[in-house]
Design an enzyme around this catalytic site. Structure first.
Site, PDB file in Angstrom:
ATOM      1  N   LYS A  85       0.841  -1.205   0.000  1.00  0.00           N
ATOM      2  CA  LYS A  85       0.000   0.000   0.000  1.00  0.00           C
ATOM      3  C   LYS A  85       0.874   1.253   0.000  1.00  0.00           C
ATOM      4  O   LYS A  85       1.892   1.315   0.709  1.00  0.00           O
ATOM      5  CB  LYS A  85      -0.917  -0.008   1.223  1.00  0.00           C
ATOM      6  CG  LYS A  85      -1.912   1.146   1.273  1.00  0.00           C
ATOM      7  CD  LYS A  85      -2.805   1.019   2.500  1.00  0.00           C
ATOM      8  CE  LYS A  85      -3.825   2.133   2.604  1.00  0.00           C
ATOM      9  NZ  LYS A  85      -4.693   1.994   3.790  1.00  0.00           N
ATOM     10  N   SER A 160      -9.566   1.752   3.010  1.00  0.00           N
ATOM     11  CA  SER A 160      -8.759   2.527   2.089  1.00  0.00           C
ATOM     12  C   SER A 160      -7.727   1.689   1.321  1.00  0.00           C
ATOM     13  O   SER A 160      -7.104   2.170   0.381  1.00  0.00           O
ATOM     14  CB  SER A 160      -8.020   3.630   2.862  1.00  0.00           C
ATOM     15  OG  SER A 160      -7.154   3.051   3.847  1.00  0.00           O
ATOM     16  N   SER A 184      -9.806  -0.629   7.247  1.00  0.00           N
ATOM     17  CA  SER A 184      -9.270  -0.439   5.903  1.00  0.00           C
ATOM     18  C   SER A 184      -8.518  -1.630   5.322  1.00  0.00           C
ATOM     19  O   SER A 184      -8.078  -1.579   4.178  1.00  0.00           O
ATOM     20  CB  SER A 184      -8.365   0.793   5.873  1.00  0.00           C
ATOM     21  OG  SER A 184      -9.128   1.963   6.044  1.00  0.00           O
TER      22      SER A 184
END
Length: 486
Positions: A85, A160, A184
């Site tokens: 990420k 996210s 997330s």
């Protein structure tokens, strides 16, 4: 060596890759090249990766192939194609947090989690798309465009960490790192139909994790199966002299405990998580999943966790307050982009106004308001007191049960654009994940069947603080018993 590596990325696991390398059925370079080709073919439609780093990947692959050639022992995660990420610092590799304000930023160091995984032989393929500064539940808040769910291209992958979830679900990585502040990692795992785990706060070092909400942020893991999640989590976990919040607590062998029998384990089912707002299709699948755990010998206990209804409001007060503080550093002076202005204040306004997206601005304003003079006691302090009550709900529940089982999300993946105009509806989708985040406990989402439309549903399992092993054990038993197809 074969010149035609396996073309389906879903078939690889941590163990099968290592075995293939040792048997010389494939080289680490060939495997890396195969995944790079997959990314090149599919990323334009999915938008899962923001940056691909083939030079770094091939360097690691060649090192591993050298170990094989020299007949030296291979590390535990040798050859694992890994996506990361874009909120985790990677030395020399662009790290944007999905924001224009950090466009082109190249950190001078690696996050501890990445350093430990690469030391164990993982191969970082690139950085994945995410909601800007990890603020969002759909991956539509990225400055670089939304990610599409590979299960249903008109749907969101969750957020996210949607880019990481989509990369694994689409076979563009075997595993991926995300971060979980209020769900997330777990919610995208649920939406994309793959296992996804958030550890106990403090179990994995946050060094190199670019902060959203410092008391909530955690590094989490996506993979195709629970065993791989356990191996990756165990590799990252442990204290770190670079992070004072990383707990000095022994890390058990998560993989060793996976196959322990679950018969007799007490699973708590909070009635508060099955109230109004839960999609009937999700309820049906989660109830079927709980029934499967009972068939495996688990003992169901109904629980009341009365402060659950306050969790979303509590979370968004605390998280936005911490975001307001953390994001003050992006002022055009010390980090990221700078938009010139006639005065210092004008430069601040232009830089932050042009660099931050709408959702980040919204949360900064909410958090600044909650911390302001005259409102601190009424909002932020009250939220912290409520957080303690939510944590107490979990502590009291764990006096009665070994694990807590809930839906991961009240709804399956929703359509792109469906909730962007209604932030409150987006926030309410976090109702089942933010509780564990506020309490600091570990949680894992595992696939629990699909709706009639073919959309994945997730079953969430919470463990006691530093009880990742128990949550993984139950998730593994559920997976092996066919829980993904209930």
């Amino acid at each position: 060596m074969t010149s035609n590596p396996i073309s389906n990325g879903h078939e690889w696991t941590v163990d099968s890759i290592r075995e293939a390398l040792l048997a010389k059925r494939i080289s680490a370079r060939e495997l890396t090249a195969d995944f790079c080709r997959r990314i090149e073919r599919r990323n334009a439609e999915l938008n899962a990766y923001l940056t691909v780093c083939p030079e770094r990947a091939y360097k690691q692959a060649d090192y591993l192939d050298g170990l094989v050639a020299a007949r030296k022992p291979l590390p535990s995660l040798a050859g694992l194609p890994l996506a990361v990420k874009d909120v985790l610092s990677t030395k020399g590799v662009v790290t944007t947090c999905g924001s224009r304000i950090l466009e082109g930023y190249r950190p001078a160091f690696d996050a501890t989690a990445i350093e430990r995984l690469e030391r164990a032989g993982a191969i970082m393929l690139g950085k994945t798309n995410c909601d800007e500064f990890a603020m969002g539940g759909s991956n539509e808040n990225s400055a670089y465009g939304p990610v599409r769910n590979p299960v249903a291209m008109d749907r969101v992958p969750g957020g996210s960490s949607g880019g990481s979830a989509a990369a694994v679900a689409a076979g563009l990585a075997v595993a991926a790192l995300g971060t979980d502040t209020g769900g997330s990692v777990r919610q995208p795992g649920s939406f994309c139909g793959i296992p996804a785990m958030m550890p106990t706060y403090g179990r994995i070092s946050r060094y190199g994790l670019i902060a959203f909400a410092s008391s909530l942020d955690r590094v989490g893991t996506f993979a195709r199966n629970v065993r791989d999640v356990a191996q990756i989590m165990g590799t990252m976990a442990g204290s770190d002299p670079m992070d004072s919040t990383a707990a000095v607590v022994p890390v058990p062998d998560y993989v060793h405990g996976l196959d322990a029998p679950v018969k007799g384990l007490r699973i708590g089912v909070p009635t508060d998580y099955f109230a109004e707002g839960l999609d009937p299709a999700v309820r049906e699948k989660v109830e079927a999943g709980i029934s499967l755990l009972e068939q495996l010998g688990c003992r169901r206990t109904e629980l009341s966790m009365p402060h659950t209804e306050y969790a979303v409001a509590t979370y968004y007060l605390i998280a936005t307050a911490e975001a307001s503080s953390n994001l003050a550093r992006y002022d055009g002076v010390r980090y990221g982009m700078r938009v010139p202005g006639g005065t210092l204040m004008e430069m601040y306004r232009k830089t932050r106004g042009g660099g931050f997206g709408a959702e980040v601005k919204r949360r900064i304003m909410l958090g600044t308001y909650a911390l302001s003079a005259g409102y601190y006691d009424a909002y932020y302090l009250k939220a912290q007191k409520t957080r303690a009550l939510i944590a107490r709900d979990f502590a009291e529940a764990f006096q009665q049960v070994d694990a807590i089982v809930t839906p991961t999300s009240p709804v399956p993946a929703f359509r792109l654009g469906e909730r962007t105009a209604d932030p409150l509806a987006m926030y309410l989708a976090d109702i089942y994940t933010v509780t564990g985040s506020l309490a600091g406990v570990p949680g894992i989402s595992v696939p629990c069947g699909k709706t009639a439309e073919g959309l994945p549903v997730g079953l969430q399992i919470f463990g006691q603080p530093f009880g990742e092993g128990r949550a993984l054990q139950l998730a593994h038993a559920f997976e092996r018993a066919g829980g993904g197809n209930v």
